[in-house]
Design a protein around this motif. Sequence first.
Motif, PDB file in Angstrom:
ATOM      1  N   GLN A 153     -10.125 -10.491  22.049  1.00 37.36           N
ATOM      2  CA  GLN A 153     -10.043  -9.217  21.321  1.00 37.36           C
ATOM      3  C   GLN A 153     -10.298  -9.408  19.834  1.00 37.36           C
ATOM      4  O   GLN A 153     -10.948  -8.575  19.196  1.00 37.36           O
ATOM      5  N   LEU A 154      -9.796 -10.484  19.275  1.00 37.13           N
ATOM      6  CA  LEU A 154     -10.001 -10.751  17.852  1.00 37.13           C
ATOM      7  C   LEU A 154     -11.476 -10.993  17.541  1.00 37.13           C
ATOM      8  O   LEU A 154     -12.007 -10.470  16.550  1.00 37.13           O
ATOM      9  N   ILE A 155     -12.129 -11.784  18.381  1.00 41.20           N
ATOM     10  CA  ILE A 155     -13.554 -12.060  18.180  1.00 41.20           C
ATOM     11  C   ILE A 155     -14.361 -10.772  18.367  1.00 41.20           C
ATOM     12  O   ILE A 155     -15.244 -10.471  17.556  1.00 41.20           O
ATOM     13  N   ALA A 156     -14.053 -10.002  19.395  1.00 41.52           N
ATOM     14  CA  ALA A 156     -14.770  -8.744  19.641  1.00 41.52           C
ATOM     15  C   ALA A 156     -14.616  -7.785  18.468  1.00 41.52           C
ATOM     16  O   ALA A 156     -15.579  -7.122  18.059  1.00 41.52           O
ATOM     17  N   LYS A 157     -13.416  -7.730  17.891  1.00 39.37           N
ATOM     18  CA  LYS A 157     -13.186  -6.836  16.750  1.00 39.37           C
ATOM     19  C   LYS A 157     -14.050  -7.256  15.564  1.00 39.37           C
ATOM     20  O   LYS A 157     -14.655  -6.413  14.898  1.00 39.37           O
ATOM     21  N   ASP A 158     -14.103  -8.552  15.285  1.00 32.42           N
ATOM     22  CA  ASP A 158     -14.949  -9.043  14.188  1.00 32.42           C
ATOM     23  C   ASP A 158     -16.418  -8.732  14.455  1.00 32.42           C
ATOM     24  O   ASP A 158     -17.136  -8.274  13.561  1.00 32.42           O
ATOM     25  N   LEU A 159     -16.864  -8.996  15.677  1.00 31.43           N
ATOM     26  CA  LEU A 159     -18.261  -8.709  16.010  1.00 31.43           C
ATOM     27  C   LEU A 159     -18.559  -7.217  15.876  1.00 31.43           C
ATOM     28  O   LEU A 159     -19.572  -6.835  15.283  1.00 31.43           O
ATOM     29  N   ASP A 160     -17.682  -6.374  16.401  1.00 29.15           N
ATOM     30  CA  ASP A 160     -17.861  -4.924  16.276  1.00 29.15           C
ATOM     31  C   ASP A 160     -17.983  -4.508  14.811  1.00 29.15           C
ATOM     32  O   ASP A 160     -18.892  -3.768  14.429  1.00 29.15           O
ATOM     33  N   THR A 161     -17.061  -4.974  14.007  1.00 30.88           N
ATOM     34  CA  THR A 161     -16.999  -4.602  12.588  1.00 30.88           C
ATOM     35  C   THR A 161     -18.251  -5.021  11.837  1.00 30.88           C
ATOM     36  O   THR A 161     -18.868  -4.221  11.128  1.00 30.88           O
ATOM     37  N   PHE A 162     -18.640  -6.283  12.001  1.00 29.34           N
ATOM     38  CA  PHE A 162     -19.730  -6.807  11.189  1.00 29.34           C
ATOM     39  C   PHE A 162     -21.113  -6.453  11.734  1.00 29.34           C
ATOM     40  O   PHE A 162     -22.061  -6.332  10.958  1.00 29.34           O
ATOM     41  N   VAL A 163     -21.244  -6.250  13.028  1.00 37.31           N
ATOM     42  CA  VAL A 163     -22.523  -5.757  13.566  1.00 37.31           C
ATOM     43  C   VAL A 163     -22.758  -4.337  13.046  1.00 37.31           C
ATOM     44  O   VAL A 163     -23.878  -3.980  12.668  1.00 37.31           O
ATOM     45  N   LEU A 164     -21.705  -3.545  12.989  1.00 32.89           N
ATOM     46  CA  LEU A 164     -21.814  -2.199  12.430  1.00 32.89           C
ATOM     47  C   LEU A 164     -22.238  -2.263  10.962  1.00 32.89           C
ATOM     48  O   LEU A 164     -23.090  -1.483  10.512  1.00 32.89           O
ATOM     49  N   ALA A 165     -21.675  -3.207  10.217  1.00 33.47           N
ATOM     50  CA  ALA A 165     -22.053  -3.381   8.812  1.00 33.47           C
ATOM     51  C   ALA A 165     -23.535  -3.748   8.697  1.00 33.47           C
ATOM     52  O   ALA A 165     -24.246  -3.215   7.831  1.00 33.47           O
ATOM     53  N   LEU A 166     -24.016  -4.638   9.560  1.00 35.51           N
ATOM     54  CA  LEU A 166     -25.447  -4.984   9.559  1.00 35.51           C
ATOM     55  C   LEU A 166     -26.292  -3.756   9.877  1.00 35.51           C
ATOM     56  O   LEU A 166     -27.337  -3.537   9.254  1.00 35.51           O
ATOM     57  N   GLN A 167     -25.857  -2.984  10.840  1.00 33.42           N
ATOM     58  CA  GLN A 167     -26.589  -1.783  11.231  1.00 33.42           C
ATOM     59  C   GLN A 167     -26.658  -0.789  10.066  1.00 33.42           C
ATOM     60  O   GLN A 167     -27.726  -0.229   9.791  1.00 33.42           O
TER      61      GLN A 167
END
Length: 113
Positions: free
Chosen positions: A8-22
């Motif tokens: 869950q922690l890794i998924a949250k980071d990926l969600d957050t930062f992929v959105l930032a890249l987008q």
Amino acid sequence: MKTPPIEQLIAKDLDTFVLALQEKKRLTIDEVCTLSSYIAANFMRIIYAKQKSISTAEINGVLGIISNWLNESFENQFTEEDFMTISKQSLELLKDISFDQKSKNYFSQLINN
């Protein structure tokens, strides 16, 4: 308070930062590979800091969680070569003596610029 599972922690980071890249119109395979490498290295560093060691199984676990998330989120757009790049880059980042500062700089530029 119990810490959420590492998945869950890794998924949250990926969600957050992929959105930032987008949002920055930087969402490319190469950018996501770099992001994934930093996230993997950060979690490996956390494990190492807590335990004073990290096993191959733990390294593979972190990388496996990231690869599963990428495959699900990007519908198998990542190749075996991309995953090898993430693995290699994350381990190289950990060898860098200034990794902690580079990591902070990398994530802050994603969020702040």
